[in-house]
Design an enzyme around this catalytic site. Structure first.
Site, PDB file in Angstrom:
ATOM      1  N   GLY A   1      54.613 -71.176  55.439  1.00 21.80           N
ATOM      2  CA  GLY A   1      54.689 -69.812  54.733  1.00 21.80           C
ATOM      3  C   GLY A   1      54.326 -69.625  53.382  1.00 21.80           C
ATOM      4  O   GLY A   1      54.808 -70.652  52.599  1.00 21.80           O
TER       5      GLY A   1
ATOM      6  N   TYR B   1      63.377 -65.163  56.309  1.00 22.31           N
ATOM      7  CA  TYR B   1      62.715 -63.953  55.684  1.00 22.31           C
ATOM      8  C   TYR B   1      63.262 -62.682  54.986  1.00 22.31           C
ATOM      9  O   TYR B   1      62.612 -62.094  54.402  1.00 22.31           O
ATOM     10  CB  TYR B   1      61.594 -63.437  56.772  1.00 22.31           C
ATOM     11  CG  TYR B   1      60.681 -64.611  57.163  1.00 22.31           C
ATOM     12  CD1 TYR B   1      59.940 -65.403  56.221  1.00 22.31           C
ATOM     13  CD2 TYR B   1      60.832 -64.873  58.369  1.00 22.31           C
ATOM     14  CE1 TYR B   1      59.144 -66.390  56.864  1.00 22.31           C
ATOM     15  CE2 TYR B   1      59.989 -65.940  59.144  1.00 22.31           C
ATOM     16  CZ  TYR B   1      59.247 -66.693  58.290  1.00 22.31           C
ATOM     17  OH  TYR B   1      58.551 -67.754  58.660  1.00 22.31           O
TER      18      TYR B   1
ATOM     19  N   ARG C   1      54.327 -79.354  55.756  1.00 24.89           N
ATOM     20  CA  ARG C   1      55.726 -79.002  55.487  1.00 24.89           C
ATOM     21  C   ARG C   1      56.474 -79.702  56.467  1.00 24.89           C
ATOM     22  O   ARG C   1      56.333 -79.386  57.520  1.00 24.89           O
ATOM     23  CB  ARG C   1      56.029 -77.624  55.240  1.00 24.89           C
ATOM     24  CG  ARG C   1      57.285 -77.410  54.334  1.00 24.89           C
ATOM     25  CD  ARG C   1      57.978 -76.042  54.186  1.00 24.89           C
ATOM     26  NE  ARG C   1      58.475 -75.750  55.720  1.00 24.89           N
ATOM     27  CZ  ARG C   1      58.433 -74.844  56.454  1.00 24.89           C
ATOM     28  NH1 ARG C   1      57.955 -73.748  55.899  1.00 24.89           N
ATOM     29  NH2 ARG C   1      59.342 -74.556  57.542  1.00 24.89           N
TER      30      ARG C   1
ATOM     31  N   GLU D   1      60.147 -81.367  62.699  1.00 19.35           N
ATOM     32  CA  GLU D   1      58.837 -80.675  63.200  1.00 19.35           C
ATOM     33  C   GLU D   1      57.939 -80.781  61.824  1.00 19.35           C
ATOM     34  O   GLU D   1      58.563 -80.836  60.599  1.00 19.35           O
ATOM     35  CB  GLU D   1      58.833 -79.403  63.787  1.00 19.35           C
ATOM     36  CG  GLU D   1      59.536 -78.352  62.931  1.00 19.35           C
ATOM     37  CD  GLU D   1      58.708 -76.914  62.751  1.00 19.35           C
ATOM     38  OE1 GLU D   1      57.747 -76.647  63.448  1.00 19.35           O
ATOM     39  OE2 GLU D   1      59.285 -76.100  62.064  1.00 19.35           O
TER      40      GLU D   1
ATOM     41  N   ASP E   1      59.852 -80.549  58.249  1.00 22.89           N
ATOM     42  CA  ASP E   1      61.341 -79.896  58.594  1.00 22.89           C
ATOM     43  C   ASP E   1      62.312 -81.022  58.865  1.00 22.89           C
ATOM     44  O   ASP E   1      61.981 -81.693  59.837  1.00 22.89           O
ATOM     45  CB  ASP E   1      61.356 -78.683  59.132  1.00 22.89           C
ATOM     46  CG  ASP E   1      60.575 -77.470  58.687  1.00 22.89           C
ATOM     47  OD1 ASP E   1      60.546 -77.618  57.596  1.00 22.89           O
ATOM     48  OD2 ASP E   1      60.504 -76.230  59.544  1.00 22.89           O
TER      49      ASP E   1
ATOM     50  N   ASN F   1      55.118 -78.493  59.768  1.00 29.79           N
ATOM     51  CA  ASN F   1      54.262 -77.355  59.636  1.00 29.79           C
ATOM     52  C   ASN F   1      52.865 -77.169  59.114  1.00 29.79           C
ATOM     53  O   ASN F   1      52.878 -78.208  57.921  1.00 29.79           O
ATOM     54  CB  ASN F   1      54.982 -76.081  59.012  1.00 29.79           C
ATOM     55  CG  ASN F   1      56.419 -75.827  59.659  1.00 29.79           C
ATOM     56  OD1 ASN F   1      56.542 -75.040  60.811  1.00 29.79           O
ATOM     57  ND2 ASN F   1      57.307 -76.528  59.210  1.00 29.79           N
TER      58      ASN F   1
ATOM     59  N   GLU G   1      53.988 -64.409  64.872  1.00 23.75           N
ATOM     60  CA  GLU G   1      54.375 -64.234  63.467  1.00 23.75           C
ATOM     61  C   GLU G   1      53.467 -63.403  62.754  1.00 23.75           C
ATOM     62  O   GLU G   1      53.199 -63.584  61.491  1.00 23.75           O
ATOM     63  CB  GLU G   1      54.351 -65.950  62.954  1.00 23.75           C
ATOM     64  CG  GLU G   1      55.464 -66.665  63.490  1.00 23.75           C
ATOM     65  CD  GLU G   1      55.455 -68.217  63.291  1.00 23.75           C
ATOM     66  OE1 GLU G   1      56.066 -68.447  62.146  1.00 23.75           O
ATOM     67  OE2 GLU G   1      54.892 -69.011  64.052  1.00 23.75           O
TER      68      GLU G   1
ATOM     69  N   SER H   1      59.094 -70.015  63.010  1.00 25.49           N
ATOM     70  CA  SER H   1      59.955 -69.017  62.710  1.00 25.49           C
ATOM     71  C   SER H   1      61.341 -69.139  63.419  1.00 25.49           C
ATOM     72  O   SER H   1      61.851 -68.167  63.652  1.00 25.49           O
ATOM     73  CB  SER H   1      59.339 -67.576  62.409  1.00 25.49           C
ATOM     74  OG  SER H   1      58.456 -67.937  61.593  1.00 25.49           O
TER      75      SER H   1
HETATM   76  N1  LIG Z   1      68.097 -80.325  66.325  1.00 19.77           N
HETATM   77  C1  LIG Z   1      68.509 -79.486  65.371  1.00 19.77           C
HETATM   78  N2  LIG Z   1      69.731 -79.722  64.595  1.00 19.77           N
HETATM   79  C2  LIG Z   1      70.042 -78.742  63.804  1.00 19.77           C
HETATM   80  N3  LIG Z   1      69.469 -77.738  63.367  1.00 19.77           N
HETATM   81  C3  LIG Z   1      68.147 -77.434  64.276  1.00 19.77           C
HETATM   82  C4  LIG Z   1      67.574 -78.397  65.036  1.00 19.77           C
HETATM   83  N4  LIG Z   1      66.412 -77.909  65.446  1.00 19.77           N
HETATM   84  C5  LIG Z   1      66.321 -76.944  64.956  1.00 19.77           C
HETATM   85  N5  LIG Z   1      67.197 -76.502  63.783  1.00 19.77           N
HETATM   86  C6  LIG Z   1      67.361 -75.272  63.060  1.00 19.77           C
HETATM   87  O1  LIG Z   1      66.430 -74.259  63.274  1.00 19.77           O
HETATM   88  C7  LIG Z   1      65.320 -74.367  62.429  1.00 19.77           C
HETATM   89  C8  LIG Z   1      63.967 -74.091  63.244  1.00 19.77           C
HETATM   90  O2  LIG Z   1      63.779 -75.040  63.866  1.00 19.77           O
HETATM   91  P1  LIG Z   1      62.383 -75.919  63.722  1.00 19.77           P
HETATM   92  O3  LIG Z   1      62.415 -77.256  64.562  1.00 19.77           O
HETATM   93  O4  LIG Z   1      62.140 -76.058  62.502  1.00 19.77           O
HETATM   94  O5  LIG Z   1      61.499 -74.810  64.820  1.00 19.77           O
HETATM   95  P2  LIG Z   1      60.538 -73.711  64.045  1.00 19.77           P
HETATM   96  O6  LIG Z   1      60.638 -73.720  62.548  1.00 19.77           O
HETATM   97  O7  LIG Z   1      59.282 -74.104  64.335  1.00 19.77           O
HETATM   98  O8  LIG Z   1      60.999 -72.327  64.787  1.00 19.77           O
HETATM   99  C9  LIG Z   1      65.526 -75.659  61.437  1.00 19.77           C
HETATM  100  O9  LIG Z   1      64.926 -75.279  60.258  1.00 19.77           O
HETATM  101  C10 LIG Z   1      67.133 -75.929  61.563  1.00 19.77           C
HETATM  102  O10 LIG Z   1      67.698 -75.034  60.728  1.00 19.77           O
HETATM  103 MG   LIG Z   2      60.685 -75.144  61.059  1.00 20.66          MG
END
Ligand SMILES: Nc1ncnc2c1ncn2[C@@H]1O[C@H](COP(=O)(O)OP(=O)(O)O)[C@@H](O)[C@H]1O
Ligand SMILES: [Mg+2]
Length: 316
Positions: free
Chosen positions: A282, A222, A261, A276, A263, A278, A15, A152
């Site tokens: 960002g 992004y 943050r 998750e 998610d 953060n 990143e 990301s």
């Molecule tokens: N189990 C899930 N169900 C639906 N969408 C998901 C799921 N896991 C990830 N996503 C989608 O992918 C994006 C990134 O996943 P995330 O777990 O936040 O990991 P990172 O941001 O660390 O790569 C999330 O914001 C969401 O849009």
């Molecule tokens: Mg995320």
């Protein structure tokens, strides 16, 4: 002139480019606010640079491995330099989704069903012979495969049939030693920012992301115009209240300070599920924390100064 702030950015994580964009904006904001700013692209010379510059605090604008996993935080502790954002332990817990999801589950915080695989489980223990058990273990298809330690959406694949699972796992494991297979939740995707200050926790309005491509991936995150954002998220009052409550609870559970943050995804049943946390969100033009701050009248400059003051004033 106010204090001297080292802005840590770049580094060698995947990143890097995102971090440089965050870092440049942070440098501009601090300069406009009257701080002495030392931009530092993180290289093998970081420690000597910090020793000679002797900043009053470090603003961590790094994302990803080493910047967000407790590594740079440990270095700054050792050098006695106060820094923005969560400490070593909270950073390490949040960075590893396999660990943070366990903590969520054990503490009654909803998170999608999942299983974790490590490279070692495949290489040393024959875990590949049990991939047939995976769909049932996480509640069926579609599911999502992602590296346990990444950001990301790098290395993330949405999988809708069994035949795609091995490749998705190989892909995720090419980013690190552990991968997560998780139930895919169809619904509203949210990012909920939490700030803490001398007056306690403040959960900012949840931001809802609608990726026009259907997947909130690196490009959707992004590239301006690829995602629609709603601030606050379009949620019923009761769901909104639960989302806000959960974000604060998760921030405290992981021991975060200054900022995080969270998610989440809210499925058709209206239950918010935490994906998750953060710890170095960002700060780019399309980033979610600044967007949420602006929605409550906190400008980007004010946000950056607030986090910097939290470090300078020793807010724990
Ligand atoms: N189990 C899930 N169900 C639906 N969408 C998901 C799921 N896991 C990830 N996503 C989608 O992918 C994006 C990134 O996943 P995330 O777990 O936040 O990991 P990172 O941001 O660390 O790569 C999330 O914001 C969401 O849009
Ligand atoms: Mg995320």
């Amino acid at each position: 002139m106010k204090e001297k702030i080292a802005v840590l950015m770049g580094g060698r994580s995947l990143e890097r480019e995102v971090s440089l964009r965050s870092g440049r904006r942070v440098c501009e904001a601090l300069t406009e606010r009257g701080y002495r700013v030392v931009p530092l692209d993180v290289t093998a010379d970081l420690v000597p640079a910090l020793r000679s510059e002797r900043p009053d605090a470090a603003y961590i604008a790094l994302h990803g491995k080493y910047g967000e996993d407790g590594t740079v935080q440990e270095v700054l502790e050792f050098l006695g330099i106060p820094y923005t954002g969560p400490g070593v332990v909270a950073s390490a817990l949040a960075w590893d989704k396999a660990v943070s999801k366990r903590l969520f589950r054990e503490n009654g915080i909803p998170t999608p069903d999942w299983v974790t695989f490590s490279t070692a489980a495949f290489k040393e223990m024959g875990a590949a012979t049990a991939l047939d058990l995976v769909p049932d273990a996480v509640g069926g298809f579609p599911l999502v495969v992602k590296p346990a330690e990444q950001g990301s959406a790098l290395g993330l694949t949405r999988v809708s049939e069994a035949a795609e699972l091995p490749n998705a796992l190989m892909n995720a494991l090419s980013y690190g030693d552990k991968a997560i297979v998780e139930k895919w939740i169809d619904g509203a995707e949210l990012a909920v920012s939490v700030l803490d200050g001398p007056d306690g926790l403040r959960v900012l309005p949840p931001v809802e992301m609608v990726a026009l491509s259907g997947l909130f991936d690196f490009s959707a995150m992004y590239t301006p115009g690829e995602t629609e954002y709603y601030v606050p998220a379009r949620l019923d009052d009761a769901v909104m209240a639960e989302v806000v409550r959960l974000a604060g609870e998760v921030h405290v559970l992981l021991g975060c300070r200054h900022v995080s943050r969270v998610d989440m995804v809210v499925g058709a049943d209206g239950v918010p599920q935490v994906l998750e946390v953060n710890t170095s969100p960002g700060m780019t033009e399309t980033s979610l924390l600044p967007m949420a701050a602006v929605a409550v009248g906190v400008t980007f400059q004010e946000l950056v100064e607030l986090l910097t003051r939290a470090a300078l004033d020793g807010l724990e």
